[in-house]
Scaffold this motif. Structure first.
Motif, PDB file in Angstrom:
ATOM      1  N   MET A 291     -43.705  64.020 -30.644  1.00 13.52           N
ATOM      2  CA  MET A 291     -44.958  64.782 -30.509  1.00 13.52           C
ATOM      3  C   MET A 291     -45.368  65.293 -31.898  1.00 13.52           C
ATOM      4  O   MET A 291     -44.577  65.946 -32.563  1.00 13.52           O
ATOM      5  N   ASN A 292     -46.605  64.978 -32.314  1.00  9.54           N
ATOM      6  CA  ASN A 292     -47.001  65.484 -33.627  1.00  9.54           C
ATOM      7  C   ASN A 292     -47.631  66.882 -33.498  1.00  9.54           C
ATOM      8  O   ASN A 292     -47.750  67.448 -32.403  1.00  9.54           O
ATOM      9  N   THR A 293     -48.019  67.441 -34.659  1.00 12.02           N
ATOM     10  CA  THR A 293     -48.484  68.827 -34.708  1.00 12.02           C
ATOM     11  C   THR A 293     -49.636  69.113 -33.754  1.00 12.02           C
ATOM     12  O   THR A 293     -49.637  70.135 -33.060  1.00 12.02           O
ATOM     13  N   ILE A 294     -50.620  68.209 -33.695  1.00 13.05           N
ATOM     14  CA  ILE A 294     -51.801  68.471 -32.865  1.00 13.05           C
ATOM     15  C   ILE A 294     -51.450  68.438 -31.373  1.00 13.05           C
ATOM     16  O   ILE A 294     -51.890  69.287 -30.604  1.00 13.05           O
ATOM     17  N   GLU A 295     -50.627  67.457 -30.995  1.00 16.76           N
ATOM     18  CA  GLU A 295     -50.196  67.385 -29.591  1.00 16.76           C
ATOM     19  C   GLU A 295     -49.400  68.635 -29.219  1.00 16.76           C
ATOM     20  O   GLU A 295     -49.567  69.188 -28.128  1.00 16.76           O
ATOM     21  N   HIS A 296     -48.576  69.067 -30.149  1.00 15.69           N
ATOM     22  CA  HIS A 296     -47.751  70.256 -29.924  1.00 15.69           C
ATOM     23  C   HIS A 296     -48.635  71.489 -29.710  1.00 15.69           C
ATOM     24  O   HIS A 296     -48.463  72.258 -28.764  1.00 15.69           O
ATOM     25  N   LEU A 297     -49.625  71.626 -30.596  1.00 10.97           N
ATOM     26  CA  LEU A 297     -50.587  72.729 -30.516  1.00 10.97           C
ATOM     27  C   LEU A 297     -51.310  72.727 -29.176  1.00 10.97           C
ATOM     28  O   LEU A 297     -51.443  73.742 -28.483  1.00 10.97           O
ATOM     29  N   SER A 298     -51.780  71.531 -28.810  1.00 11.72           N
ATOM     30  CA  SER A 298     -52.581  71.349 -27.627  1.00 11.72           C
ATOM     31  C   SER A 298     -51.787  71.625 -26.354  1.00 11.72           C
ATOM     32  O   SER A 298     -52.291  72.221 -25.413  1.00 11.72           O
ATOM     33  N   GLN A 299     -50.536  71.213 -26.349  1.00  7.61           N
ATOM     34  CA  GLN A 299     -49.743  71.377 -25.133  1.00  7.61           C
ATOM     35  C   GLN A 299     -49.160  72.776 -24.982  1.00  7.61           C
ATOM     36  O   GLN A 299     -49.093  73.296 -23.876  1.00  7.61           O
ATOM     37  N   THR A 300     -48.765  73.376 -26.097  1.00  4.55           N
ATOM     38  CA  THR A 300     -48.161  74.712 -26.006  1.00  4.55           C
ATOM     39  C   THR A 300     -49.205  75.810 -26.149  1.00  4.55           C
ATOM     40  O   THR A 300     -48.929  76.970 -25.878  1.00  4.55           O
TER      41      THR A 300
END
Ligand code: SAH
Length: 347
Positions: free
Chosen positions: A1-10
């Motif tokens: 999971m990259n930074t943007i996906e991480h941001l978006s999911q959490t």
């Protein structure tokens, strides 16, 4: 999971991720941030832009904020205040032009006592029962906020300016307090207003740490709206020679805020449009969904000079309305006649 996906999911961001996203020149990452934020805005609000008619009711102010061109110590500032009739005329014009939210903003002007302001709010409420009334009149007492709410106001914009008490003290004179600002925001929320907080991007002494605190404050406070725009130096203020905020940081922060708070109302501000000719369109393309065209009488617009070179000071309300519609139509967005209420988070 990259930074943007991480941001978006959490729906959270670390201090390190924030610095990375603001400073990176990885084109793909930057575009992924923008695109993801826009997809989230589309999913919640569609390709629709809410408009709010901004009525700048007074350039008098008892405060002395170091960044603001209307601070009381600025002897070169031109002071005006609209009459009640002028305010009603602005609303009438605005209603005809399709505005269903009126934002009355001003310096902290003692002339607008609770009695006068409540009379204005209740008159507008009675004449336009289908419209939202937003106030942005700075710090007032809880009783005042309550009376204005009871008179018919629905929303209140009070930027927190910075979530760091230390940074707040670097932007304001000693008699203003961060705690009081926070108490005002809390009171507004408790009373039942839809509340907007926010901050300037690139204000003097701002750091990645203070920005991180701003984002964490927004996550905790869960405002209905977040107003952010670049700091722009105002002449004859202590910060006259400070550099302006960065457009890129502002755009990336708009995207980050959209990902942290998918349902939030997020304006593409006039300050962003002042620093870049396509600033507001870019704001929308980065996840913003609100614009606030000016409804103030043209004769006074240039005198509501919170910063230098503010745009749209030579136009009439109808021109601003038409310009807004055309600008966003060109990038594929519809400007809607609607109160544009906050869409609460549904599971
Ligand atoms: N008196 C009201 C309205 C202030 S103007 C209040 O206190 O809320 C609205 C916002 O404009 C401020 O909250 C501030 O964040 C922003 N602003 C003021 N001076 C500015 C400047 N020089 N550059 C960019 N934004 C500025």
């Amino acid at each position: 999971m990259n930074t943007i996906e991480h941001l978006s999911q959490t729906r959270n961001i670390t201090r390190e991720e924030l610095e990375l996203l603001l400073t990176t020149d990885d084109r793909e990452l930057v575009e992924q941030l923008r695109r993801t934020a826009r997809e989230v805005a589309d999913a919640v609000y569609g390709k629709r832009i809410f408009i709010r008619g901004l009525i700048e009711i007074s350039s008098h102010c008892k405060n002395d904020c170091l960044y603001c061109g209307l601070r009381r110590s600025n002897r070169s500032a031109v002071r005006y205040r609209l009459t009640e009739e002028q305010i009603y005329d602005c609303c009438a014009t605005g209603y005809r032009l399709g505005f269903r939210t009126f934002v009355m903003q001003g310096g902290e002007d003692g002339w607008f006592t609770d009695e006068r302001m409540c009379r204005i709010v209740s008159t507008v409420r009675r004449r336009y029962p289908d419209c939202a009334i937003t106030l942005s009149l700075g710090e007032r007492s809880r009783e005042s906020y309550q009376a204005l709410y009871d008179a018919g106001a629905n929303r209140y914009l009070l930027r927190h300016e910075t979530a760091s008490a230390t940074h707040y003290a670097q932007l304001h004179p000693a008699e203003m307090s961060w705690q009081h600002r926070m108490d005002c925001l809390q009171a507004l929320k408790e009373i039942g207003y839809q509340v907007g907080c926010g901050f300037m991007v690139g204000s003097p002494y701002q750091t990645f740490d203070t920005l991180y605190e701003d984002l964490q404050f927004i996550r905790r406070f869960e405002p209905q709206m977040v107003g952010i725009g670049p700091f722009i130096a105002a002449h004859d203020t202590p910060f006259a020679d400070q550099p302006n905020g960065k457009v890129t940081y502002t755009l990336r922060l708009l995207s980050i805020i959209r990902l942290l708070q998918p349902h939030v109302l997020l304006p593409a501000t006039t300050a962003l449009g002042t620093l870049h000719p396509q600033g507001r369109e870019q704001g929308i393309l980065h996840g913003a969904n609100v614009v606030m065209p000016n409804l103030s009488p043209r004769d006074h617009r240039k005198d509501y000079a919170i910063y230098d070179n503010k745009i749209c000071t030579g136009e009439e309300a109808a021109e601003c309305r038409a310009c807004t519609e055309a600008r966003f139509a060109r990038i594929g967005y519809e400007t809607v006649v609607d109160r544009g209420d906050y869409k609460p988070n549904t599971p």
